[in-house]
Design an enzyme around this catalytic site. Sequence first.
Site, short mmCIF file in Angstrom:
data_model
loop_
_atom_site.label_atom_id
_atom_site.label_comp_id
_atom_site.label_asym_id
_atom_site.label_seq_id
_atom_site.Cartn_x
_atom_site.Cartn_y
_atom_site.Cartn_z
N ALA A 129 9.20 -35.53 5.20
CA ALA A 129 9.08 -34.39 4.25
C ALA A 129 7.84 -34.61 3.40
N GLY A 135 5.28 -32.29 2.87
CA GLY A 135 4.59 -31.05 2.54
C GLY A 135 4.68 -30.03 3.67
N ARG A 136 4.08 -28.87 3.43
CA ARG A 136 4.13 -27.78 4.42
C ARG A 136 2.73 -27.22 4.64
N VAL A 162 3.96 -45.72 4.99
CA VAL A 162 4.59 -45.98 6.28
C VAL A 162 3.46 -46.20 7.28
N HIS A 170 27.14 -20.92 -28.55
CA HIS A 170 27.57 -22.31 -28.71
C HIS A 170 28.95 -22.49 -28.09
N GLU A 205 9.21 -9.64 13.04
CA GLU A 205 9.74 -11.00 12.82
C GLU A 205 10.06 -11.63 14.17
N GLY A 245 15.08 -13.21 7.10
CA GLY A 245 15.38 -14.19 6.05
C GLY A 245 14.33 -15.28 5.92
N GLY A 246 13.63 -15.56 7.01
CA GLY A 246 12.53 -16.52 6.96
C GLY A 246 12.99 -17.94 6.69
N ASP A 280 3.70 -18.12 1.20
CA ASP A 280 3.23 -19.47 1.54
C ASP A 280 1.90 -19.47 2.28
P1 FAD Z 1 8.67 -17.66 5.25
O1 FAD Z 1 9.96 -17.68 4.53
O2 FAD Z 1 8.21 -18.91 5.91
O3 FAD Z 1 8.76 -16.48 6.31
C1 FAD Z 1 7.74 -16.27 7.24
C2 FAD Z 1 8.36 -15.54 8.40
O4 FAD Z 1 7.31 -15.13 9.26
C3 FAD Z 1 9.29 -16.42 9.24
O5 FAD Z 1 10.53 -15.78 9.37
C4 FAD Z 1 8.58 -16.55 10.58
O6 FAD Z 1 9.48 -16.60 11.67
C5 FAD Z 1 7.74 -15.28 10.61
N1 FAD Z 1 6.53 -15.39 11.43
C6 FAD Z 1 5.56 -16.32 11.35
N2 FAD Z 1 4.61 -16.09 12.27
C7 FAD Z 1 4.99 -14.99 12.95
C8 FAD Z 1 4.42 -14.25 14.02
N3 FAD Z 1 3.25 -14.59 14.57
N4 FAD Z 1 5.09 -13.16 14.46
C9 FAD Z 1 6.28 -12.79 13.91
N5 FAD Z 1 6.85 -13.45 12.91
C10 FAD Z 1 6.22 -14.53 12.42
N6 FAD Z 1 11.59 -22.18 -2.33
C11 FAD Z 1 12.19 -21.83 -3.49
O7 FAD Z 1 11.66 -21.00 -4.22
N7 FAD Z 1 13.39 -22.39 -3.86
C12 FAD Z 1 14.02 -23.30 -3.10
O8 FAD Z 1 15.10 -23.77 -3.45
C13 FAD Z 1 13.41 -23.69 -1.88
N8 FAD Z 1 14.01 -24.58 -1.08
C14 FAD Z 1 13.43 -24.90 0.11
C15 FAD Z 1 14.06 -25.83 0.92
C16 FAD Z 1 13.50 -26.19 2.13
C17 FAD Z 1 14.20 -27.19 3.01
C18 FAD Z 1 12.28 -25.58 2.55
C19 FAD Z 1 11.68 -25.93 3.87
C20 FAD Z 1 11.64 -24.66 1.75
C21 FAD Z 1 12.20 -24.32 0.51
N9 FAD Z 1 11.58 -23.41 -0.34
C22 FAD Z 1 12.17 -23.09 -1.53
C23 FAD Z 1 10.30 -22.77 0.01
C24 FAD Z 1 10.55 -21.35 0.54
O9 FAD Z 1 11.39 -21.42 1.66
C25 FAD Z 1 9.24 -20.69 0.88
O10 FAD Z 1 8.37 -20.73 -0.22
C26 FAD Z 1 9.46 -19.22 1.27
O11 FAD Z 1 10.33 -19.11 2.35
C27 FAD Z 1 8.13 -18.56 1.59
O12 FAD Z 1 8.36 -17.23 1.95
P2 FAD Z 1 7.35 -16.45 2.92
O13 FAD Z 1 7.93 -15.08 3.03
O14 FAD Z 1 5.98 -16.63 2.46
O15 FAD Z 1 7.45 -17.21 4.31
P1 NAD Z 2 6.12 -31.84 -1.52
O1 NAD Z 2 4.68 -31.54 -1.62
O2 NAD Z 2 7.04 -31.36 -2.57
O3 NAD Z 2 6.33 -33.42 -1.45
C1 NAD Z 2 5.73 -34.21 -0.47
C2 NAD Z 2 5.68 -35.63 -1.00
O4 NAD Z 2 5.31 -36.47 0.07
C3 NAD Z 2 4.66 -35.83 -2.10
O5 NAD Z 2 5.27 -36.51 -3.18
C4 NAD Z 2 3.56 -36.67 -1.43
O6 NAD Z 2 2.92 -37.54 -2.33
C5 NAD Z 2 4.37 -37.42 -0.41
N1 NAD Z 2 3.63 -37.87 0.76
C6 NAD Z 2 2.65 -37.23 1.43
N2 NAD Z 2 2.27 -37.96 2.50
C7 NAD Z 2 3.05 -39.06 2.52
C8 NAD Z 2 3.15 -40.19 3.38
N3 NAD Z 2 2.36 -40.31 4.45
N4 NAD Z 2 4.05 -41.14 3.08
C9 NAD Z 2 4.86 -41.02 1.99
N5 NAD Z 2 4.80 -39.98 1.14
C10 NAD Z 2 3.92 -39.01 1.41
O7 NAD Z 2 6.56 -31.35 -0.05
P2 NAD Z 2 7.99 -31.16 0.60
O8 NAD Z 2 9.01 -31.96 -0.12
O9 NAD Z 2 7.78 -31.38 2.05
O10 NAD Z 2 8.27 -29.64 0.35
C11 NAD Z 2 7.32 -28.66 0.80
C12 NAD Z 2 7.28 -27.50 -0.11
O11 NAD Z 2 8.42 -26.69 0.09
C13 NAD Z 2 7.31 -27.86 -1.59
O12 NAD Z 2 6.04 -28.19 -2.08
C14 NAD Z 2 7.81 -26.59 -2.19
O13 NAD Z 2 6.74 -25.70 -2.32
C15 NAD Z 2 8.77 -26.09 -1.14
N6 NAD Z 2 10.17 -26.45 -1.50
C16 NAD Z 2 10.67 -25.98 -2.67
C17 NAD Z 2 11.96 -26.31 -3.04
C18 NAD Z 2 12.49 -25.79 -4.33
O14 NAD Z 2 11.92 -24.85 -4.86
N7 NAD Z 2 13.58 -26.33 -4.86
C19 NAD Z 2 12.73 -27.12 -2.23
C20 NAD Z 2 12.18 -27.59 -1.05
C21 NAD Z 2 10.89 -27.22 -0.69
#
Ligand code: FAD
Ligand code: NAD
Length: 475
Positions: free
Chosen positions: A269, A271-272, A238, A444, A32, A38-39, A312
């Site tokens: 925000a 997407g990812r 935008v 209930h 890591e 924790g990621g 992811d």
């Molecule tokens: P990650 O959690 O991204 O972990 C990958 C790890 O790999 C990282 O720690 C990184 O540092 C490490 N890494 C990468 N490249 C290298 C390298 N070359 N060498 C060493 N280490 C490396 N999902 C939910 O289910 N519920 C939620 O409520 C939710 N809320 C979210 C809120 C936000 C703001 C965000 C951004 C995401 C949210 N997600 C949520 C999505 C969730 O965080 C991800 O789906 C999840 O973390 C993916 O897990 P992962 O193990 O695939 O990758």
């Molecule tokens: P998202 O895909 O959920 O939403 C992105 C939104 O941005 C979409 O509605 C899309 O139509 C819009 N969009 C794209 N380009 C745009 C532009 N140029 N202008 C305006 N709108 C635009 O992505 P996110 O909110 O960035 O979250 C990323 C991912 O992280 C989620 O898809 C989800 O997998 C994960 N996540 C999950 C949770 C949870 O489980 N509660 C919380 C946060 C994040």
Amino acid sequence: MHVPVVVLGGGPGGYAAAFLAADLGMQVALVERDERLGGTCLLRGCIPSKALLHVGRVLSEAREMKEWGIQFERPTLNLDALRARKDKVIAALTGGLGQLAQRRNVTVVHGTARFTNSTTLEVTPAAAGGASQRITFEHCILASGSRPARIPAFDIGSPRVMDSTGALELADVPDSLLVVGGGYIGLEMGTVYAELGSKVSVVELTDTLLPGADRDLVKPLQKRLAGLLAAIMLRTKVVTIEDTGTSVRVSFEGPEGPSVQEFSRVLIAVGRRPNSDGIGLENTKVIIDAKGFIGVDGQQRTADPHILAIGDVCGEPMLAHRASHQGKVAVEALHGEPALFAPRAIPAVVFTDPEIAWAGLTENDVAASGRVVEISKYPWAASGRAHALGRTDGLTKILIDPETDIVLGVGIVGPGAGELIAEGVLAIEMGCSARDLMEAIHPHPTLGETVGFSAENYFGVATEIYRPRSETTPR
Ligand code: FAD
Ligand code: NAD
């Protein structure tokens, strides 16, 4: 160092995989690049965002107590204390992961890993001057996760333009915030900032918030957000973003034509993107698709026999529980078990207020596939518990196969929907029929009853809903 199994990435996919591998007796190393395990999820995603959403929820509930004859004083905000409390949550959990790794004898290597061939990683430590390390392996489980998608035109290097990581740092509560993207992050973080006092506007490219969710589930959320947020701009693009030195000037093109507004901060925000680049995968046989996702089979094996991929980095939906589940499948596959990642339901939860949750088949899927299903809805206006909570804006629905009465999907909007969906997941995975849900006695008065009541409504016998019977009402 040589290990039979190395896991690259210490997020919910990677640490779940490494811990299970150790539990099954494998010698395993976990690499890591971050100092802490924790990621994304734990350090800059799920957990900090939910801690802040909890605060937002308490603020809104306190405000709404006025209707019940209870009035609190206007809350004061100590931002340093709030940040510290959030960081304490993260520290407790990441510290726990470190201890769990140690107790299981998982060798944690901190540094950035890169494949030099199909069986070798070169790990460069973060600290300058530290020597890099070579790890050879029989199998690598790649769990490198994802990062925020960037739009080059908005990448103006301004501290006022943030991604989700910046937004979670909570440097301040800006007077006004523009959220670009009406998806999970935009609406969750937009809710947090609005509850803390920012005037939040959301701009979304498509014609709806949360394009992936069913319309009837989004409707109550959009109605409530209309009261909380300064503006929701749909079908709006935008065009430019510019830092004026004191604010961010943004130009839009929407249904009413072009416009320009200034904001204290902007959160992007949209997407990812998968972390599949820059890690030397070109030195392996791993295949990456046009979006950067790694191709895997049902056992999470990539095209390279030494490398598996989870979470992811290997596709949508990018959710923590999917990553962990895939991590376990990958390890079980390496352990020689007949493991397969073939879920009927991966639950999705948007932790806004109200929450939106769904599992299995959705109405959007049905519209796209043309499949014939019955949809039974139970409005929370008929639920005693929802009335007691003052939250009758919810809805629970079940998608049912009319031939067999089998539950194919569940969708819920309302406070606590994220907890309630678990029953739907189990029902879908177990192949339950609507009758099973109807005949299981629900406690209930709870919101959980609405799942059983939706099933009753399918048969036209929900106590609190009168539905005249017809020839087509199932028995
Ligand atoms: P990650 O959690 O991204 O972990 C990958 C790890 O790999 C990282 O720690 C990184 O540092 C490490 N890494 C990468 N490249 C290298 C390298 N070359 N060498 C060493 N280490 C490396 N999902 C939910 O289910 N519920 C939620 O409520 C939710 N809320 C979210 C809120 C936000 C703001 C965000 C951004 C995401 C949210 N997600 C949520 C999505 C969730 O965080 C991800 O789906 C999840 O973390 C993916 O897990 P992962 O193990 O695939 O990758
Ligand atoms: P998202 O895909 O959920 O939403 C992105 C939104 O941005 C979409 O509605 C899309 O139509 C819009 N969009 C794209 N380009 C745009 C532009 N140029 N202008 C305006 N709108 C635009 O992505 P996110 O909110 O960035 O979250 C990323 C991912 O992280 C989620 O898809 C989800 O997998 C994960 N996540 C999950 C949770 C949870 O489980 N509660 C919380 C946060 C994040």
